[in-house]
Design a protein around this motif. Structure first.
Motif, short mmCIF file in Angstrom:
data_model
loop_
_atom_site.label_atom_id
_atom_site.label_comp_id
_atom_site.label_asym_id
_atom_site.label_seq_id
_atom_site.Cartn_x
_atom_site.Cartn_y
_atom_site.Cartn_z
N ALA A 155 14.72 50.14 34.60
CA ALA A 155 15.45 48.65 34.00
C ALA A 155 16.85 49.19 33.48
O ALA A 155 17.96 48.46 33.60
N LEU A 156 17.04 50.32 32.79
CA LEU A 156 18.36 50.77 32.14
C LEU A 156 19.33 51.09 33.47
O LEU A 156 20.60 50.79 33.59
N ALA A 157 18.77 51.69 34.43
CA ALA A 157 19.55 52.11 35.70
C ALA A 157 20.16 50.83 36.43
O ALA A 157 21.20 50.79 36.74
N ALA A 158 19.26 49.80 36.41
CA ALA A 158 19.80 48.42 36.85
C ALA A 158 21.01 47.94 36.05
O ALA A 158 22.20 47.59 36.62
N VAL A 159 20.95 48.07 34.75
CA VAL A 159 21.81 47.69 33.94
C VAL A 159 23.07 48.59 33.88
O VAL A 159 24.22 47.78 34.07
N LEU A 160 23.04 49.58 34.11
CA LEU A 160 24.17 50.49 34.38
C LEU A 160 24.81 50.38 35.52
O LEU A 160 25.98 50.41 35.89
N THR A 161 23.82 50.32 36.50
CA THR A 161 24.64 49.98 37.92
C THR A 161 25.48 48.74 38.19
O THR A 161 26.68 48.56 38.61
N CYS A 162 24.88 47.54 37.56
CA CYS A 162 25.52 46.20 37.57
C CYS A 162 26.70 46.19 36.76
O CYS A 162 27.96 45.65 37.10
N LEU A 163 26.79 47.21 35.51
CA LEU A 163 27.87 47.10 34.60
C LEU A 163 28.83 48.15 35.41
O LEU A 163 30.02 47.50 35.34
N THR A 164 28.58 49.04 36.26
CA THR A 164 29.48 49.71 36.78
C THR A 164 30.14 48.99 38.03
O THR A 164 31.58 49.02 38.10
N VAL A 165 29.45 48.39 38.78
CA VAL A 165 30.22 47.30 39.73
C VAL A 165 31.08 46.41 39.06
O VAL A 165 32.14 45.94 39.57
N ALA A 166 30.71 45.74 37.85
CA ALA A 166 31.38 44.54 37.49
C ALA A 166 32.56 45.45 36.92
O ALA A 166 33.91 44.62 36.98
N ALA A 167 32.43 46.51 36.18
CA ALA A 167 33.74 47.15 35.74
C ALA A 167 34.77 47.29 36.92
O ALA A 167 36.12 47.26 36.74
N ARG A 168 34.27 48.08 37.88
CA ARG A 168 34.99 48.31 39.00
C ARG A 168 35.62 47.13 39.64
O ARG A 168 36.73 47.13 40.10
N TYR A 169 34.96 46.07 39.76
CA TYR A 169 35.40 44.98 40.32
C TYR A 169 36.51 44.24 39.44
O TYR A 169 37.58 43.86 39.83
N LEU A 170 36.27 44.44 37.97
CA LEU A 170 37.45 43.82 37.04
C LEU A 170 38.65 44.55 37.26
O LEU A 170 39.93 44.12 37.24
N ALA A 171 38.46 45.97 37.34
CA ALA A 171 39.71 46.84 37.37
C ALA A 171 40.45 46.46 38.74
O ALA A 171 41.59 46.46 38.59
N SER A 172 39.67 46.64 39.87
CA SER A 172 40.64 46.31 41.16
C SER A 172 41.07 44.91 41.20
O SER A 172 42.18 44.58 41.87
N ALA A 173 40.39 43.77 40.61
CA ALA A 173 41.09 42.64 40.82
C ALA A 173 42.22 42.40 39.75
O ALA A 173 43.15 41.85 39.81
N ASP A 174 42.44 43.33 38.62
CA ASP A 174 43.54 43.34 37.67
C ASP A 174 44.63 43.87 38.50
O ASP A 174 45.71 43.37 38.65
N LEU A 175 44.18 45.20 39.36
CA LEU A 175 45.53 45.83 40.00
C LEU A 175 46.00 44.85 41.23
O LEU A 175 47.09 44.78 41.41
N HIS A 176 44.95 44.11 41.57
CA HIS A 176 45.47 43.26 42.93
C HIS A 176 46.07 42.05 42.49
O HIS A 176 47.24 41.75 43.02
N SER A 177 45.83 41.62 41.23
CA SER A 177 46.39 40.31 40.77
C SER A 177 47.97 40.87 40.28
O SER A 177 48.95 40.11 40.30
N ARG A 178 48.01 42.18 39.96
CA ARG A 178 49.42 42.70 39.44
C ARG A 178 50.29 42.85 40.64
O ARG A 178 51.39 42.35 40.75
N ASP A 179 49.62 43.24 41.92
CA ASP A 179 50.34 43.48 42.83
C ASP A 179 50.89 42.08 43.49
O ASP A 179 52.02 41.80 43.93
N GLU A 180 50.15 40.93 43.42
CA GLU A 180 50.22 39.79 44.07
C GLU A 180 51.47 39.00 43.16
O GLU A 180 52.04 38.47 43.81
N ALA A 181 51.53 39.63 41.63
CA ALA A 181 52.64 38.99 41.01
C ALA A 181 53.96 39.64 41.42
O ALA A 181 55.00 38.75 41.17
N VAL A 182 53.88 40.84 41.62
CA VAL A 182 55.22 41.38 41.89
C VAL A 182 55.59 42.05 43.28
O VAL A 182 56.72 42.17 43.66
N LEU A 183 54.84 41.75 44.28
CA LEU A 183 54.92 42.12 45.72
C LEU A 183 54.79 41.21 46.67
O LEU A 183 54.06 40.30 46.48
#
Length: 361
Positions: A155-183
């Protein structure tokens, strides 16, 4: 519904984030694995809850696809049903001692990217309420033998997996949004929105050291005929390859911007008039030396220079535009330098110099 959806900006953000976030199966799969780990000890009730949770998620996904647009009520209802499902799992597996208690966080943080803050806070409160009721109700039931330690680790591994995926997604989405704003998405060059900030920085540096800065405005000659004759896709390829050649012609501190359809501006911090004209000529030769997207292409350019903190972006761009117009009128495929000026918004544009570089196009 109005509270759930919020204003126009909230609805736009919700739709955008839902379309970007297309991996709900990761979260559903992690919860499924965690539930399966406890089936040998809990038996049929956990199997039924596992099936119910899977049907809930699948139903939400299918309904979203039929609606053709992310729907706040559908996502919210799916979230509530999944939390209720997990709360019952917690109830049947020991309440406060259940290894599944941590799973209640997964639907919550998986939706944090979509809903506006008041809705997210309400979701957190509902999660706490469901967890509290499950824990209190479990105390009224017969004692449940504790599940083995490995189930809690799964159960803990499931939470950590999902948290890692969500954090990675948020980071990449933030970078992508910044790129869209300036490029510019097609050429990868900076867009018009960033030109003012970069110009201000270069102008402040020039004012501090008494140096200069230059602007070059260039335009693809006969670009309309390229689109009309060969199609817009071919025209786009011309612009993409043109952007690459412009970048290769510049030093690290020089910055190229796409400011219009086939119009580009190059900011040259620290460059005087002679150096700016030389760079513009180098760009012109780089473009005309070989075909772009299989087509012979030339550019015309206008150059303007400002000393120290003189000039405004608007005034200098108008000077550039006037010089570019003169290059077009003189036969294209050439560089024209505008007379030195500190033209601001209220000053007239200077007349371009009659001296040109390049050959008639």
């Amino acid at each position: 519904m109005r509270w759930l959806r919020g204003g126009a900006r909230d609805r736009t953000r919700f739709a955008d984030m839902c379309l970007r976030f297309r991996r709900p199966y990761v979260f559903g799969g992690a919860v499924t694995v965690a539930k399966l780990a406890g089936v040998p000890w809990v038996g049929l009730p956990l199997v039924l809850l596992l099936v119910a949770g899977g049907l809930t998620m699948a139903g939400g996904v299918l309904l979203q696809r039929r609606l053709r647009r992310p729907s706040e009520p559908v996502v919210a209802a799916t979230f509530v049903l999944l939390q209720l499902n997990l709360a019952v799992v917690v109830l049947l597996t020991g309440g406060a001692t259940s290894p599944y208690l941590v799973l209640l966080t997964i639907p919550l943080f998986s939706q944090a990217v979509c809903f506006r803050p008041p809705v997210l806070v309400t979701g957190a409160a509902l999660t706490f309420l469901f967890a509290g009721l499950a824990v209190l109700a479990a105390d009224a039931l017969p004692a449940v033998p504790p599940l083995p330690g490995p189930v809690g680790l799964v159960a803990l591994a499931a939470v950590l997996t999902c948290l890692t995926v969500a954090a990675r997604y948020l980071a990449s989405a933030d970078l992508h949004s910044r790129d869209e704003a300036v490029l510019d998405p097609m050429t990868g060059l900076y867009n018009r929105l960033t030109l003012a900030d970069r110009f201000t920085q270069a102008q402040e540096e020039a004012a501090d050291d008494g140096g200069s800065l230059a602007l070059v405005m260039c335009d693809v000659d006969h670009f309309k005929s390229i689109n009309d004759t060969h199609g817009h896709d071919r025209g786009d390829q011309v612009l993409i390859e043109l952007a690459r050649r412009l970048r290769r012609s510049l030093r690290a501190g020089d910055v190229a911007f796409r400011v219009g359809g086939e119009e580009f501006v190059v900011l040259l911090p620290g460059r005087d008039g002679a150096a700016a004209v030389q760079i513009a000529e180098r760009m012109r030769l780089a473009v005309s030396a070989e075909p772009l997207a299989g087509l012979p292409v030339t550019i015309s350019s206008g150059v303007v220079v400002a000393t120290g903190g003189d000039g405004t972006l608007g005034g200098l761009l108008r000077s550039c535009d006037a010089a570019l117009y003169a290059a077009k009128a003189a036969g294209r495929d050439r560089v024209v330098a505008a007379a030195p000026s500190s033209a601001g918004p209220d000053r007239p544009l200077p007349a371009p110099r009659p001296v040109t570089l390049g050959s008639a196009g």
